[in-house]
Design an enzyme around this catalytic site. Structure first.
Site, PDB file in Angstrom:
ATOM      1  N   LYS A 112       0.819  -1.215   0.000  1.00 21.31           N
ATOM      2  CA  LYS A 112       0.000   0.000   0.000  1.00 21.31           C
ATOM      3  C   LYS A 112       0.851   1.263   0.000  1.00 21.31           C
ATOM      4  O   LYS A 112       0.400   2.324  -0.434  1.00 21.31           O
ATOM      5  CB  LYS A 112      -0.975  -0.031   1.156  1.00 21.31           C
ATOM      6  CG  LYS A 112      -1.989  -1.145   0.954  1.00 21.31           C
ATOM      7  CD  LYS A 112      -3.149  -1.096   1.881  1.00 21.31           C
ATOM      8  CE  LYS A 112      -4.186  -2.139   1.506  1.00 21.31           C
ATOM      9  NZ  LYS A 112      -3.682  -3.537   1.677  1.00 21.31           N
TER      10      LYS A 112
HETATM   11  C1  LIG Z   1      -4.304  -4.587   1.058  1.00 18.73           C
HETATM   12  C2  LIG Z   1      -3.511  -5.846   0.931  1.00 18.73           C
HETATM   13  C3  LIG Z   1      -3.854  -6.837  -0.016  1.00 18.73           C
HETATM   14  C4  LIG Z   1      -5.092  -6.744  -0.897  1.00 18.73           C
HETATM   15  O1  LIG Z   1      -4.980  -5.743  -1.869  1.00 18.73           O
HETATM   16  P1  LIG Z   1      -6.287  -5.208  -2.629  1.00 18.73           P
HETATM   17  O2  LIG Z   1      -5.826  -4.060  -3.449  1.00 18.73           O
HETATM   18  O3  LIG Z   1      -7.247  -4.802  -1.543  1.00 18.73           O
HETATM   19  O4  LIG Z   1      -6.820  -6.328  -3.444  1.00 18.73           O
HETATM   20  C5  LIG Z   1      -3.044  -7.961  -0.122  1.00 18.73           C
HETATM   21  N1  LIG Z   1      -1.960  -8.117   0.676  1.00 18.73           N
HETATM   22  C6  LIG Z   1      -1.605  -7.195   1.597  1.00 18.73           C
HETATM   23  C7  LIG Z   1      -0.415  -7.435   2.449  1.00 18.73           C
HETATM   24  C8  LIG Z   1      -2.358  -6.015   1.751  1.00 18.73           C
HETATM   25  O5  LIG Z   1      -2.001  -5.105   2.682  1.00 18.73           O
END
Ligand SMILES: *Cc1c(COP(=O)(O)O)cnc(C)c1O
Length: 467
Positions: A112
Protein backbone atom coordinates in the site's frame (compact mmCIF):
# COMPACT_ATOMS: atom_id res chain seq x y z
CA UNK A 1 -8.37 13.16 -19.34
CA UNK A 2 -11.87 13.13 -17.81
CA UNK A 3 -13.25 10.68 -15.26
CA UNK A 4 -16.78 9.31 -15.38
CA UNK A 5 -18.71 7.35 -12.78
CA UNK A 6 -19.33 3.60 -13.12
CA UNK A 7 -22.99 4.37 -12.38
CA UNK A 8 -23.24 6.96 -15.12
CA UNK A 9 -25.00 9.69 -13.19
CA UNK A 10 -22.26 11.88 -11.75
CA UNK A 11 -20.65 14.84 -13.49
CA UNK A 12 -17.31 14.04 -15.14
CA UNK A 13 -14.19 15.38 -13.40
CA UNK A 14 -10.57 15.87 -14.24
CA UNK A 15 -7.85 13.89 -12.45
CA UNK A 16 -7.57 16.30 -9.53
CA UNK A 17 -11.36 16.40 -9.20
CA UNK A 18 -11.49 12.60 -8.98
CA UNK A 19 -8.54 12.59 -6.54
CA UNK A 20 -10.27 14.99 -4.14
CA UNK A 21 -13.76 13.47 -4.48
CA UNK A 22 -12.80 9.79 -3.98
CA UNK A 23 -16.29 8.40 -4.53
CA UNK A 24 -18.63 9.82 -7.20
CA UNK A 25 -21.83 11.46 -5.92
CA UNK A 26 -24.03 8.77 -7.50
CA UNK A 27 -22.24 6.18 -5.35
CA UNK A 28 -20.14 4.92 -8.27
CA UNK A 29 -16.38 4.84 -8.77
CA UNK A 30 -14.43 7.08 -11.10
CA UNK A 31 -12.92 5.50 -14.21
CA UNK A 32 -11.13 7.17 -17.15
CA UNK A 33 -13.49 8.23 -19.91
CA UNK A 34 -11.28 6.32 -22.36
CA UNK A 35 -8.20 4.15 -21.96
CA UNK A 36 -4.87 5.59 -23.11
CA UNK A 37 -2.89 3.32 -25.45
CA UNK A 38 0.82 2.50 -25.58
CA UNK A 39 2.16 0.95 -28.79
CA UNK A 40 4.94 -1.67 -28.77
CA UNK A 41 7.37 1.14 -29.66
CA UNK A 42 6.07 3.18 -26.70
CA UNK A 43 6.68 0.23 -24.36
CA UNK A 44 10.20 -0.30 -25.71
CA UNK A 45 10.99 3.35 -25.09
CA UNK A 46 10.22 2.81 -21.39
CA UNK A 47 12.68 -0.06 -20.93
CA UNK A 48 15.44 0.53 -18.45
CA UNK A 49 14.11 3.76 -16.98
CA UNK A 50 14.48 4.42 -13.25
CA UNK A 51 11.22 3.49 -11.51
CA UNK A 52 10.09 7.05 -10.74
CA UNK A 53 10.65 8.12 -14.34
CA UNK A 54 8.79 5.09 -15.68
CA UNK A 55 5.92 5.83 -13.28
CA UNK A 56 5.68 9.49 -14.27
CA UNK A 57 5.40 8.60 -17.96
CA UNK A 58 2.74 5.95 -17.29
CA UNK A 59 0.67 8.09 -14.96
CA UNK A 60 0.91 11.19 -17.19
CA UNK A 61 -1.91 10.22 -19.61
CA UNK A 62 -4.21 9.64 -16.62
CA UNK A 63 -3.34 13.01 -15.10
CA UNK A 64 -3.87 14.78 -18.43
CA UNK A 65 -3.89 18.56 -18.21
CA UNK A 66 -4.59 18.50 -14.46
CA UNK A 67 -0.95 18.75 -13.39
CA UNK A 68 2.00 19.80 -15.60
CA UNK A 69 4.27 16.88 -16.54
CA UNK A 70 7.35 18.41 -14.90
CA UNK A 71 5.44 18.68 -11.61
CA UNK A 72 4.18 15.11 -11.86
CA UNK A 73 7.74 14.00 -12.54
CA UNK A 74 9.00 15.81 -9.45
CA UNK A 75 6.21 14.30 -7.31
CA UNK A 76 7.04 10.81 -8.60
CA UNK A 77 10.74 11.31 -7.92
CA UNK A 78 9.91 12.33 -4.34
CA UNK A 79 7.25 9.67 -3.71
CA UNK A 80 9.36 6.51 -3.50
CA UNK A 81 12.53 7.86 -1.91
CA UNK A 82 11.74 6.23 1.45
CA UNK A 83 12.04 2.74 -0.05
CA UNK A 84 14.75 0.35 1.02
CA UNK A 85 15.64 -0.95 -2.44
CA UNK A 86 17.15 1.07 -5.31
CA UNK A 87 14.87 -0.70 -7.82
CA UNK A 88 11.84 0.14 -5.59
CA UNK A 89 9.94 -2.98 -6.81
CA UNK A 90 12.64 -5.65 -7.38
CA UNK A 91 12.08 -9.04 -9.02
CA UNK A 92 13.36 -12.22 -7.36
CA UNK A 93 13.41 -15.47 -9.30
CA UNK A 94 12.04 -18.48 -7.39
CA UNK A 95 12.33 -21.09 -10.10
CA UNK A 96 12.22 -21.55 -13.86
CA UNK A 97 9.51 -19.30 -15.21
CA UNK A 98 8.43 -18.00 -11.79
CA UNK A 99 9.32 -14.66 -10.24
CA UNK A 100 8.24 -12.75 -7.16
CA UNK A 101 7.94 -8.98 -7.41
CA UNK A 102 8.59 -7.46 -4.01
CA UNK A 103 6.27 -4.56 -3.27
CA UNK A 104 7.15 -4.31 0.43
CA UNK A 105 10.27 -2.14 0.58
CA UNK A 106 8.39 1.00 1.62
CA UNK A 107 8.06 2.72 5.00
CA UNK A 108 5.36 0.36 6.35
CA UNK A 109 6.48 -2.87 4.67
CA UNK A 110 3.34 -3.51 2.59
CA UNK A 111 2.44 -2.74 -1.02
CA UNK A 112 0.00 0.00 0.00
CA UNK A 113 3.00 2.32 0.43
CA UNK A 114 3.52 2.36 -3.34
CA UNK A 115 0.18 4.06 -3.97
CA UNK A 116 -0.17 6.04 -0.75
CA UNK A 117 3.27 7.65 -0.85
CA UNK A 118 2.35 9.15 -4.24
CA UNK A 119 -1.19 9.99 -3.10
CA UNK A 120 0.19 11.92 -0.11
CA UNK A 121 2.48 13.89 -2.43
CA UNK A 122 -0.37 14.57 -4.89
CA UNK A 123 -2.77 15.74 -2.16
CA UNK A 124 -0.12 17.99 -0.60
CA UNK A 125 0.72 19.53 -3.98
CA UNK A 126 -2.91 20.21 -4.92
CA UNK A 127 -3.89 21.58 -1.50
CA UNK A 128 -0.81 23.77 -1.13
CA UNK A 129 -1.59 25.34 -4.52
CA UNK A 130 -5.14 26.07 -3.37
CA UNK A 131 -4.15 27.16 0.14
CA UNK A 132 -6.44 24.51 1.63
CA UNK A 133 -6.07 21.84 4.26
CA UNK A 134 -7.91 18.56 4.74
CA UNK A 135 -8.28 15.91 7.41
CA UNK A 136 -7.98 12.36 6.17
CA UNK A 137 -9.92 9.86 8.25
CA UNK A 138 -9.93 6.12 7.86
CA UNK A 139 -10.45 2.81 9.60
CA UNK A 140 -7.79 0.14 9.41
CA UNK A 141 -7.50 -3.54 10.13
CA UNK A 142 -3.74 -3.19 9.84
CA UNK A 143 -1.84 -2.15 6.74
CA UNK A 144 -3.79 0.77 5.27
CA UNK A 145 -3.71 2.98 8.37
CA UNK A 146 0.05 2.73 8.75
CA UNK A 147 0.60 3.48 5.06
CA UNK A 148 -1.77 6.47 5.22
CA UNK A 149 -0.02 7.89 8.28
CA UNK A 150 3.41 7.39 6.70
CA UNK A 151 2.13 9.22 3.61
CA UNK A 152 0.78 12.22 5.58
CA UNK A 153 3.48 12.76 8.20
CA UNK A 154 5.29 16.03 7.75
CA UNK A 155 2.82 17.31 5.12
CA UNK A 156 1.64 20.79 6.21
CA UNK A 157 -1.71 20.67 4.38
CA UNK A 158 -2.76 17.20 5.55
CA UNK A 159 -3.93 15.88 8.89
CA UNK A 160 -4.82 12.26 9.47
CA UNK A 161 -6.95 10.40 12.02
CA UNK A 162 -6.91 6.60 11.89
CA UNK A 163 -9.25 4.34 13.85
CA UNK A 164 -8.13 0.82 14.66
CA UNK A 165 -9.84 -1.86 16.74
CA UNK A 166 -8.24 -1.82 20.21
CA UNK A 167 -6.17 -4.94 20.87
CA UNK A 168 -7.09 -6.56 17.56
CA UNK A 169 -4.18 -5.67 15.32
CA UNK A 170 -0.66 -7.01 15.59
CA UNK A 171 1.93 -5.17 17.68
CA UNK A 172 4.06 -4.36 14.62
CA UNK A 173 1.01 -2.95 12.85
CA UNK A 174 0.00 -0.86 15.90
CA UNK A 175 3.48 0.47 16.54
CA UNK A 176 3.95 1.46 12.90
CA UNK A 177 1.03 3.85 13.42
CA UNK A 178 1.31 4.92 17.04
CA UNK A 179 5.04 5.68 17.07
CA UNK A 180 4.49 8.43 14.50
CA UNK A 181 4.21 11.26 17.01
CA UNK A 182 3.23 14.41 15.12
CA UNK A 183 0.78 17.23 15.55
CA UNK A 184 -1.07 16.29 12.35
CA UNK A 185 -1.44 12.59 13.22
CA UNK A 186 -4.08 11.13 15.54
CA UNK A 187 -4.36 7.44 16.36
CA UNK A 188 -7.59 6.24 17.94
CA UNK A 189 -8.01 2.75 19.33
CA UNK A 190 -11.72 1.89 19.43
CA UNK A 191 -13.08 -0.55 21.98
CA UNK A 192 -14.78 -2.62 19.30
CA UNK A 193 -14.22 -4.47 16.04
CA UNK A 194 -12.88 -3.34 12.67
CA UNK A 195 -16.50 -3.15 11.46
CA UNK A 196 -17.27 -0.76 14.35
CA UNK A 197 -14.34 1.41 13.23
CA UNK A 198 -15.63 1.42 9.66
CA UNK A 199 -19.14 2.32 10.82
CA UNK A 200 -17.73 5.21 12.86
CA UNK A 201 -15.83 6.52 9.84
CA UNK A 202 -19.01 6.34 7.75
CA UNK A 203 -20.87 8.20 10.50
CA UNK A 204 -18.18 10.89 10.58
CA UNK A 205 -18.64 11.46 6.84
CA UNK A 206 -22.43 11.40 7.15
CA UNK A 207 -22.37 14.20 9.75
CA UNK A 208 -22.39 17.05 7.26
CA UNK A 209 -21.52 19.80 9.74
CA UNK A 210 -18.56 17.84 11.08
CA UNK A 211 -17.44 16.88 7.59
CA UNK A 212 -17.32 20.52 6.54
CA UNK A 213 -15.84 21.75 9.83
CA UNK A 214 -12.93 19.30 9.60
CA UNK A 215 -12.77 19.16 5.78
CA UNK A 216 -12.82 15.39 5.84
CA UNK A 217 -11.33 13.36 3.00
CA UNK A 218 -10.66 9.67 2.40
CA UNK A 219 -7.77 7.78 0.85
CA UNK A 220 -9.41 4.37 0.67
CA UNK A 221 -8.75 1.97 -2.15
CA UNK A 222 -11.60 3.23 -4.33
CA UNK A 223 -9.67 6.45 -5.05
CA UNK A 224 -8.72 6.38 -8.74
CA UNK A 225 -5.30 7.88 -8.04
CA UNK A 226 -4.43 4.78 -6.00
CA UNK A 227 -5.18 2.56 -8.99
CA UNK A 228 -3.14 4.79 -11.31
CA UNK A 229 -0.20 4.70 -8.90
CA UNK A 230 -0.25 0.89 -8.92
CA UNK A 231 0.05 0.47 -12.68
CA UNK A 232 3.81 1.20 -13.01
CA UNK A 233 5.11 -1.83 -11.14
CA UNK A 234 3.27 -4.19 -13.47
CA UNK A 235 4.89 -2.45 -16.39
CA UNK A 236 8.35 -2.46 -14.77
CA UNK A 237 8.37 -6.23 -14.26
CA UNK A 238 6.75 -7.03 -17.62
CA UNK A 239 9.36 -4.94 -19.48
CA UNK A 240 12.17 -6.55 -17.49
CA UNK A 241 10.95 -10.02 -18.51
CA UNK A 242 10.58 -9.32 -22.21
CA UNK A 243 7.39 -7.33 -22.87
CA UNK A 244 6.19 -6.11 -25.29
CA UNK A 245 7.88 -8.89 -27.30
CA UNK A 246 6.75 -11.56 -24.88
CA UNK A 247 3.54 -12.05 -22.90
CA UNK A 248 3.67 -12.22 -19.10
CA UNK A 249 1.19 -13.31 -16.42
CA UNK A 250 0.60 -12.11 -12.84
CA UNK A 251 -0.76 -13.73 -9.70
CA UNK A 252 -2.14 -11.10 -7.33
CA UNK A 253 -3.11 -11.61 -3.65
CA UNK A 254 -6.48 -9.89 -3.63
CA UNK A 255 -8.84 -8.26 -1.14
CA UNK A 256 -10.55 -5.12 -2.40
CA UNK A 257 -9.58 -5.89 -6.03
CA UNK A 258 -7.59 -2.63 -6.23
CA UNK A 259 -4.20 -4.11 -6.94
CA UNK A 260 -5.40 -6.59 -9.55
CA UNK A 261 -7.56 -3.91 -11.19
CA UNK A 262 -4.38 -1.89 -11.72
CA UNK A 263 -3.01 -4.93 -13.57
CA UNK A 264 -6.16 -4.98 -15.71
CA UNK A 265 -5.60 -1.27 -16.41
CA UNK A 266 -2.02 -2.02 -17.52
CA UNK A 267 -3.46 -4.60 -19.91
CA UNK A 268 -5.93 -2.05 -21.25
CA UNK A 269 -2.98 0.26 -21.93
CA UNK A 270 -1.70 -2.44 -24.26
CA UNK A 271 0.73 -4.33 -22.01
CA UNK A 272 0.69 -7.97 -23.21
CA UNK A 273 -0.66 -9.71 -20.10
CA UNK A 274 -1.79 -13.23 -20.94
CA UNK A 275 -3.51 -13.93 -17.63
CA UNK A 276 -4.32 -12.42 -14.25
CA UNK A 277 -4.69 -14.85 -11.37
CA UNK A 278 -6.89 -13.54 -8.57
CA UNK A 279 -5.56 -15.15 -5.39
CA UNK A 280 -7.85 -15.35 -2.33
CA UNK A 281 -7.83 -16.87 1.12
CA UNK A 282 -10.89 -18.63 2.57
CA UNK A 283 -12.88 -15.47 1.87
CA UNK A 284 -13.18 -16.75 -1.67
CA UNK A 285 -16.08 -14.81 -3.19
CA UNK A 286 -13.94 -13.83 -6.22
CA UNK A 287 -12.75 -17.41 -6.78
CA UNK A 288 -16.36 -18.63 -6.66
CA UNK A 289 -17.37 -15.91 -9.09
CA UNK A 290 -14.66 -16.84 -11.58
CA UNK A 291 -15.29 -20.59 -11.24
CA UNK A 292 -19.09 -20.58 -11.56
CA UNK A 293 -20.48 -17.04 -11.60
CA UNK A 294 -21.34 -17.28 -7.92
CA UNK A 295 -20.68 -13.83 -6.45
CA UNK A 296 -22.55 -14.28 -3.19
CA UNK A 297 -21.60 -12.91 0.22
CA UNK A 298 -20.78 -15.35 2.99
CA UNK A 299 -19.77 -14.46 6.54
CA UNK A 300 -16.21 -13.16 6.62
CA UNK A 301 -13.70 -15.44 8.36
CA UNK A 302 -10.42 -14.47 10.02
CA UNK A 303 -7.39 -15.95 8.28
CA UNK A 304 -3.60 -15.80 8.40
CA UNK A 305 -3.79 -13.24 5.57
CA UNK A 306 -5.97 -10.59 7.28
CA UNK A 307 -5.60 -7.90 4.58
CA UNK A 308 -7.59 -10.23 2.33
CA UNK A 309 -10.40 -11.00 4.81
CA UNK A 310 -12.88 -9.16 2.62
CA UNK A 311 -16.24 -10.22 1.23
CA UNK A 312 -17.19 -7.16 -0.80
CA UNK A 313 -14.33 -6.19 -3.10
CA UNK A 314 -15.25 -2.57 -3.72
CA UNK A 315 -13.04 -2.14 -6.79
CA UNK A 316 -14.76 -5.03 -8.57
CA UNK A 317 -17.38 -2.48 -9.65
CA UNK A 318 -14.79 -0.99 -12.00
CA UNK A 319 -14.32 -4.33 -13.75
CA UNK A 320 -18.06 -4.94 -13.83
CA UNK A 321 -18.48 -1.60 -15.62
CA UNK A 322 -16.01 -2.74 -18.29
CA UNK A 323 -17.58 -6.21 -18.58
CA UNK A 324 -21.03 -4.76 -19.28
CA UNK A 325 -19.58 -2.51 -21.99
CA UNK A 326 -19.39 0.58 -19.79
CA UNK A 327 -23.13 0.71 -19.28
CA UNK A 328 -23.51 2.83 -16.11
CA UNK A 329 -27.20 2.11 -15.73
CA UNK A 330 -26.68 -1.66 -15.85
CA UNK A 331 -23.75 -1.40 -13.42
CA UNK A 332 -25.85 0.61 -10.98
CA UNK A 333 -28.71 -1.91 -11.16
CA UNK A 334 -26.41 -4.89 -10.62
CA UNK A 335 -24.76 -3.18 -7.65
CA UNK A 336 -28.15 -2.27 -6.13
CA UNK A 337 -29.27 -5.88 -6.42
CA UNK A 338 -26.00 -7.05 -4.84
CA UNK A 339 -26.50 -4.70 -1.90
CA UNK A 340 -30.10 -5.84 -1.47
CA UNK A 341 -29.74 -9.61 -1.87
CA UNK A 342 -26.06 -10.34 -1.20
CA UNK A 343 -25.74 -11.94 -4.64
CA UNK A 344 -24.42 -10.13 -7.69
CA UNK A 345 -26.37 -11.00 -10.86
CA UNK A 346 -23.53 -10.76 -13.38
CA UNK A 347 -24.86 -11.49 -16.90
CA UNK A 348 -23.44 -14.68 -18.39
CA UNK A 349 -21.74 -12.95 -21.31
CA UNK A 350 -19.92 -10.64 -18.86
CA UNK A 351 -18.81 -13.58 -16.73
CA UNK A 352 -17.42 -15.35 -19.83
CA UNK A 353 -15.52 -12.20 -20.70
CA UNK A 354 -13.99 -12.01 -17.25
CA UNK A 355 -12.81 -15.60 -17.57
CA UNK A 356 -10.89 -14.84 -20.74
CA UNK A 357 -8.46 -12.80 -18.62
CA UNK A 358 -8.93 -13.68 -14.97
CA UNK A 359 -8.47 -16.97 -13.21
CA UNK A 360 -9.54 -17.50 -9.58
CA UNK A 361 -7.65 -19.33 -6.85
CA UNK A 362 -8.19 -19.90 -3.12
CA UNK A 363 -5.99 -21.21 -0.31
CA UNK A 364 -7.00 -22.00 3.28
CA UNK A 365 -4.83 -21.41 6.36
CA UNK A 366 -3.40 -24.94 6.54
CA UNK A 367 -2.34 -24.72 2.91
CA UNK A 368 -0.91 -21.22 3.45
CA UNK A 369 1.42 -22.57 6.14
CA UNK A 370 2.36 -25.53 3.92
CA UNK A 371 3.13 -23.15 1.04
CA UNK A 372 5.31 -20.88 3.25
CA UNK A 373 7.22 -24.01 4.33
CA UNK A 374 7.53 -25.37 0.78
CA UNK A 375 8.78 -22.10 -0.73
CA UNK A 376 11.29 -21.71 2.09
CA UNK A 377 12.56 -25.28 1.73
CA UNK A 378 12.71 -25.22 -2.06
CA UNK A 379 13.92 -21.69 -2.83
CA UNK A 380 15.17 -20.40 0.53
CA UNK A 381 12.60 -17.63 0.26
CA UNK A 382 10.47 -16.34 3.15
CA UNK A 383 7.00 -15.38 1.91
CA UNK A 384 4.45 -13.69 4.15
CA UNK A 385 0.99 -15.36 4.23
CA UNK A 386 -0.47 -13.00 1.58
CA UNK A 387 2.49 -13.53 -0.72
CA UNK A 388 2.36 -17.30 -0.16
CA UNK A 389 -1.19 -17.33 -1.52
CA UNK A 390 0.04 -15.47 -4.59
CA UNK A 391 2.92 -17.89 -5.15
CA UNK A 392 0.66 -20.94 -4.78
CA UNK A 393 -1.77 -19.31 -7.23
CA UNK A 394 1.06 -18.69 -9.68
CA UNK A 395 2.15 -22.34 -9.51
CA UNK A 396 -1.37 -23.61 -10.10
CA UNK A 397 -2.30 -21.21 -12.88
CA UNK A 398 -3.02 -22.35 -16.41
CA UNK A 399 -0.57 -20.29 -18.46
CA UNK A 400 1.17 -21.19 -21.67
CA UNK A 401 4.66 -22.64 -21.69
CA UNK A 402 7.29 -19.92 -21.75
CA UNK A 403 5.04 -17.20 -20.34
CA UNK A 404 6.89 -15.72 -17.33
CA UNK A 405 4.69 -15.79 -14.23
CA UNK A 406 5.09 -13.02 -11.67
CA UNK A 407 3.60 -13.40 -8.18
CA UNK A 408 3.25 -10.16 -6.26
CA UNK A 409 4.75 -10.05 -2.76
CA UNK A 410 2.42 -7.67 -0.96
CA UNK A 411 3.89 -7.68 2.58
CA UNK A 412 7.30 -8.16 4.15
CA UNK A 413 7.58 -11.47 6.03
CA UNK A 414 8.58 -9.63 9.23
CA UNK A 415 5.09 -8.14 9.33
CA UNK A 416 3.68 -11.61 10.04
CA UNK A 417 6.42 -13.29 12.11
CA UNK A 418 4.10 -15.69 13.96
CA UNK A 419 2.81 -17.39 10.81
CA UNK A 420 6.32 -17.62 9.35
CA UNK A 421 7.64 -19.06 12.59
CA UNK A 422 4.83 -21.60 12.75
CA UNK A 423 5.57 -22.70 9.19
CA UNK A 424 9.37 -22.65 9.13
CA UNK A 425 10.68 -22.32 12.69
CA UNK A 426 12.36 -19.02 11.76
CA UNK A 427 11.31 -15.59 12.90
CA UNK A 428 12.18 -13.03 10.21
CA UNK A 429 13.73 -9.89 11.71
CA UNK A 430 12.47 -6.42 10.85
CA UNK A 431 14.74 -4.60 8.38
CA UNK A 432 17.49 -2.72 10.21
CA UNK A 433 15.87 0.67 9.84
CA UNK A 434 12.93 -0.49 11.99
CA UNK A 435 15.22 -1.80 14.72
CA UNK A 436 13.98 0.71 17.30
CA UNK A 437 10.26 0.20 16.65
CA UNK A 438 9.80 -1.57 19.98
CA UNK A 439 11.63 1.12 21.96
CA UNK A 440 9.87 4.13 20.45
CA UNK A 441 7.25 6.05 22.38
CA UNK A 442 3.65 5.39 21.35
CA UNK A 443 0.89 7.98 21.17
CA UNK A 444 -2.77 7.00 20.87
CA UNK A 445 -6.10 7.46 22.61
CA UNK A 446 -8.44 4.63 23.56
CA UNK A 447 -12.11 5.46 23.09
CA UNK A 448 -15.43 3.66 23.40
CA UNK A 449 -17.41 2.90 20.23
CA UNK A 450 -19.08 6.31 20.41
CA UNK A 451 -19.34 8.90 17.63
CA UNK A 452 -19.38 11.97 19.89
CA UNK A 453 -16.24 10.81 21.71
CA UNK A 454 -14.41 10.27 18.40
CA UNK A 455 -15.50 13.67 17.08
CA UNK A 456 -14.33 15.37 20.27
CA UNK A 457 -10.90 13.70 20.04
CA UNK A 458 -10.48 14.67 16.38
CA UNK A 459 -11.51 18.28 17.08
CA UNK A 460 -9.23 18.52 20.10
CA UNK A 461 -6.13 17.42 18.26
CA UNK A 462 -6.66 18.36 14.62
CA UNK A 463 -9.13 21.27 14.38
CA UNK A 464 -6.37 23.88 14.46
CA UNK A 465 -4.92 22.28 11.33
CA UNK A 466 -8.19 22.28 9.39
CA UNK A 467 -8.53 26.02 8.85
C1 LIG B 1 -4.30 -4.59 1.06
C2 LIG B 1 -3.51 -5.85 0.93
C3 LIG B 1 -3.85 -6.84 -0.02
C4 LIG B 1 -5.09 -6.74 -0.90
O1 LIG B 1 -4.98 -5.74 -1.87
P1 LIG B 1 -6.29 -5.21 -2.63
O2 LIG B 1 -5.83 -4.06 -3.45
O3 LIG B 1 -7.25 -4.80 -1.54
O4 LIG B 1 -6.82 -6.33 -3.44
C5 LIG B 1 -3.04 -7.96 -0.12
N1 LIG B 1 -1.96 -8.12 0.68
C6 LIG B 1 -1.61 -7.19 1.60
C7 LIG B 1 -0.42 -7.44 2.45
C8 LIG B 1 -2.36 -6.01 1.75
O5 LIG B 1 -2.00 -5.10 2.68
Amino acid sequence: MRYISTRGEAAARDFVGALLAGLAEDGGLFVPESWPHFSPADWRALRGLPYAELAARLIAPFVGESIPFATLQALCHAAWTDFDHPAVVPLVQLETGLWVQELFHGPTLAFKDLALQLLGALFEHVLAARGERITIVGATSGDTGAAAIAACRGKPHLSVAILHPYGRISEVQRRQMTTVVAENVLNIAIEGSFDDCQDLVKALFNDRAFRIEMRLAAVNSINWARIAAQIPYYVASALALGAPDREVAFAVPTGNFGNVFAAYAARRLGLPIARLVVASNQNDILARFLARNDMSIRPSVQTLAPAMDIQISSNFERLLFELVERNGKATGQIMAEFRKSGRMPVPDYAWHRARLIFHGFRLDDTAILAEIRRVHARAGYLADPHTAIGIAAAEAAPVGHGVPMIALATAHPAKFPDAINQATGTRPPLPARFGDLYEKKEDYVILPNDLAAVQAAIRAKLLGNAA
